[in-house]
Design an enzyme around this catalytic site. Structure first.
Site, PDB file in Angstrom:
ATOM      1  N   GLY A 257      34.944  52.560  60.872  1.00 33.95           N
ATOM      2  CA  GLY A 257      35.274  54.034  60.834  1.00 33.95           C
ATOM      3  C   GLY A 257      36.218  54.400  60.099  1.00 33.95           C
TER       4      GLY A 257
ATOM      5  CG  ASP B 280      26.791  38.248  48.441  1.00 32.95           C
ATOM      6  OD1 ASP B 280      27.680  37.987  49.154  1.00 32.95           O
ATOM      7  OD2 ASP B 280      25.382  37.916  49.626  1.00 32.95           O
TER       8      ASP B 280
ATOM      9  CD  GLU C 121      29.352  34.554  47.842  1.00 33.99           C
ATOM     10  OE1 GLU C 121      30.054  34.448  48.806  1.00 33.99           O
ATOM     11  OE2 GLU C 121      28.618  35.000  48.471  1.00 33.99           O
TER      12      GLU C 121
END
Length: 609
Positions: free
Chosen positions: A143, A326, A355
């Site tokens: 959340g 990524d 990455e």
């Protein structure tokens, strides 16, 4: 008639871009049969592509002579003419106002779902596939949101970091599978929409703007290698080669279990190995990362244009200062090099962090722009130093001898910096969201301080993982979620949290204070942010790094043993003039470093003079 039923990506575009060609990808039932025309001054259709699916149409426009305003597209389908209004906007004038992300910065990495919740009602957002918010389950959503991060911007400036890296905030509209969800953000289902559970596009823009007001840069995490299995593309591929090597289309199973695909081997060495087998290289670059993340085909020029425009659109609309890409080497290197070059030309101030997860310096260095040891120029400015990460994590459990163990591993890693085009554009870290926490399941504060001091003093761009400053630990033994725990105090019902001194334990206050003093000193230290670097082979268990810029000096002294050791001043005389008095920056204590110093076990001294 005006038609609002056609989805067009990008949602809008900008006048004055260096590349004046704009790709519009339209998605609507039967749209591939349509004809498209426009009478808008300054806009010219240069190509129409029908990629294969009956529901996609790609239109290329030349907007070199266009001005901001509306573009009317006349779309004729089955004898009926519709009008789609498309907006061209002026470019932002404030992009790159904080300057390039560089070795003068310290990057703070966090997962929005796990950091803080700023709005209530995040447990149920309409229009999303079935999911649960359950903080007791490490791999479900908890959340956290963008608003929670924004409300704690003061915390980052108090700590002393200068840049925020959020894991992807784009839509991951995937259903929960048992106790697993895509809370991490890497299974994107809409490249042009912020995940509504995290907030809106405007929330993200507001976060970036207010971060800038506090002098904080923002790194946007992007993914070109793959998308989420529940992306609409997988139920209706724009073209058969939009994704790599499915044995049968995933659309046949609606993105559910049973779709066959080529699995990646998770081995990146074939991308640089001069003896690599074709089969191994195909598995690396064409294999799917996991079953829920189909591998995108960057060799499809229309897809690559789509992704490239998407990255520009987010820079223009959000004002983000850098991109972290990524799984960089898993994608096709030539396509990514073209993208990186185009981004650098469009945004000369923009830093791109790739990455590059192999723990050998030569591999990492070969992916940096201008590398002399690479067969191709990747165009990638900043690479991630998994070699240093690996050696620091190995050294923490060892005694430093006079040969190979302990901090010798760190020395040996820096000794290979000659491989890099630009060592100061290498991202150094001791852990991140994909690794076990540096502390593991323990709390070795001495080892943590030494590792942090290394990445903060050495010739690198340092990155700190959220919660390190308050001694958060964890391993991946049970799940990745165990190293991505909620930041204490960030969620309703947490009670006193670690955002304030009152909510921290004594040990947390000590760690936060030590790191904050070090970070704020580093920010103003010319020796560290601009200077040259020299280091000494560990001797008697002691490892020393020297940084210098003009008359500004910094000296990192580490006792890499669990026993007392001695800093032999004579050994370091070339960096320490006679009579030198240095100040230890985290304590303020003065040391006469032109004479021998007795060091406590695992002691860390960060000295300036």
């Amino acid at each position: 008639m005006q038609d609002n039923s056609i989805r067009i990506d990008p949602p809008f575009w900008f006048c004055g871009m260096m590349n004046a060609t704009l790709q519009l990808m339209a998605n609507a039932p039967g749209i591939s049969r349509a004809g498209v025309a426009t009478d808008t001054p300054g806009v010219r259709i240069t190509g129409i592509v029908r990629p294969g699916s009956p529901n996609y149409l790609i239109v290329y426009l030349d907007i070199s002579a266009a001005t901001p305003g509306r573009v009317s597209l006349r779309i004729t389908l089955d004898g009926t003419e519709r009008t789609a209004e498309y907006e061209l906007r002026p470019r932002r004038a404030d992009l790159g106002s904080l300057g390039r992300l560089s070795c003068a910065d310290v990057v703070y990495l966090l997962l929005p779902d796990r950091f803080a919740q700023g709005r209530t009602g995040n447990g149920s957002v309409g229009g999303m596939m079935p999911y649960r918010t359950d903080r007791s389950e490490p791999s479900l959503r908890h959340g956290g949101d963008i608003e929670g991060i924004r409300r704690h911007l003061e915390y980052f400036t108090e700590l002393g970091v200068t840049a925020l890296w959020l894991t992807p905030v784009l839509e991951n509209n995937s259903p929960d599978s048992g106790r697993a969800s895509s809370y991490h953000g890497y299974a994107i289902t809409d490249f042009y929409r912020t995940d509504p559970r995290l907030g809106t596009d405007d929330d993200y823009r507001r976060l970036v703007a207010e971060a800038h007001q506090r002098g904080l840069k923002v790194v946007m995490d992007m993914v070109f290698n793959h998308c989420g299995i529940w992306h609409p593309w997988l139920r209706d591929l724009p073209s058969a080669d939009w994704i790599n090597r499915p044995e049968r289309p995933a659309a046949a199973t609606g993105g559910r279990q049973g779709a066959k695909y080529l699995q990646t081997n998770y081995r990146l060495t074939p991308t640089v190995d001069p003896y690599a087998a074709d089969a191994d290289l195909r598995e690396t670059t064409e294999g799917w990362f996991v079953p829920s993340m189909p591998d995108l085909n960057q060799h499809n020029p229309h897809l690559m244009t789509y992704l490239s425009q998407c990255s520009k659109w987010w820079i223009e609309t959000s004002g983000a200062d850098a991109i972290r890409m990524d799984t960089y080497p898993y994608a096709f290197a030539d396509a990514m090099a073209g993208w990186a070059k185009e981004m650098s030309e469009e945004y000369p101030w923009l830093n791109i962090i790739g990455e590059t997860w192999v723990t050998e310096p030569a591999f990492t260095a070969s992916w940096q722009r201008g590398s002399a040891i690479s067969r191709r120029d990747t165009g990638l400015q900043t690479v991630m130093d998994f070699a240093l990460f690996d050696r620091l994590n190995a050294a923490k459990d060892e005694e430093t001898d006079d040969f190979q163990s302990g901090l010798n591993r760190v020395y040996n890693t820096f000794a290979y910096d000659f491989l890099y085009t630009s060592p100061e554009n290498v991202l150094a870290f001791i852990d991140n969201h994909d690794t076990e926490r540096f502390l593991g399941n323990g709390c070795d504060i001495s080892a943590l301080r030494q590792a942090l001091a290394v990445i903060l003093v050495a010739r690198r761009i340092p990155q700190i993982y959220y919660g390190t400053e308050i001694l958060m630990n964890g391993t991946k033994e049970l799940s990745d979620g165990n190293v991505r725990r909620d930041f204490p105090g960030g969620f309703p019902g947490d009670g006193p949290g670690a955002f304030t001194p009152a909510g921290r334990t004594r040990a947390q206050r000590a760690m936060f204070g030590w790191l904050s003093r070090l970070l704020k000193w580093r920010r103003d230290s010319k020796a560290v942010t601009r200077g040259s670097m020299k280091h000494f082979i560990p001797h008697g268990g002691v490892y020393v790094i020297h940084r210098r810029s003009g008359g500004c000096n910094a000296l990192l002294v580490l006792n890499g043993t669990s026993r007392p050791a001695t800093f032999r001043a004579r050994r370091y005389a070339e960096c320490v003039p006679p009579g030198t008095v240095a100040r230890e920056v985290t304590s303020g204590r003065l040391y006469y470093i032109s004479r021998d110093l007795r060091l406590h076990p695992r002691q860390t001294l960060v000295l300036e003079y």
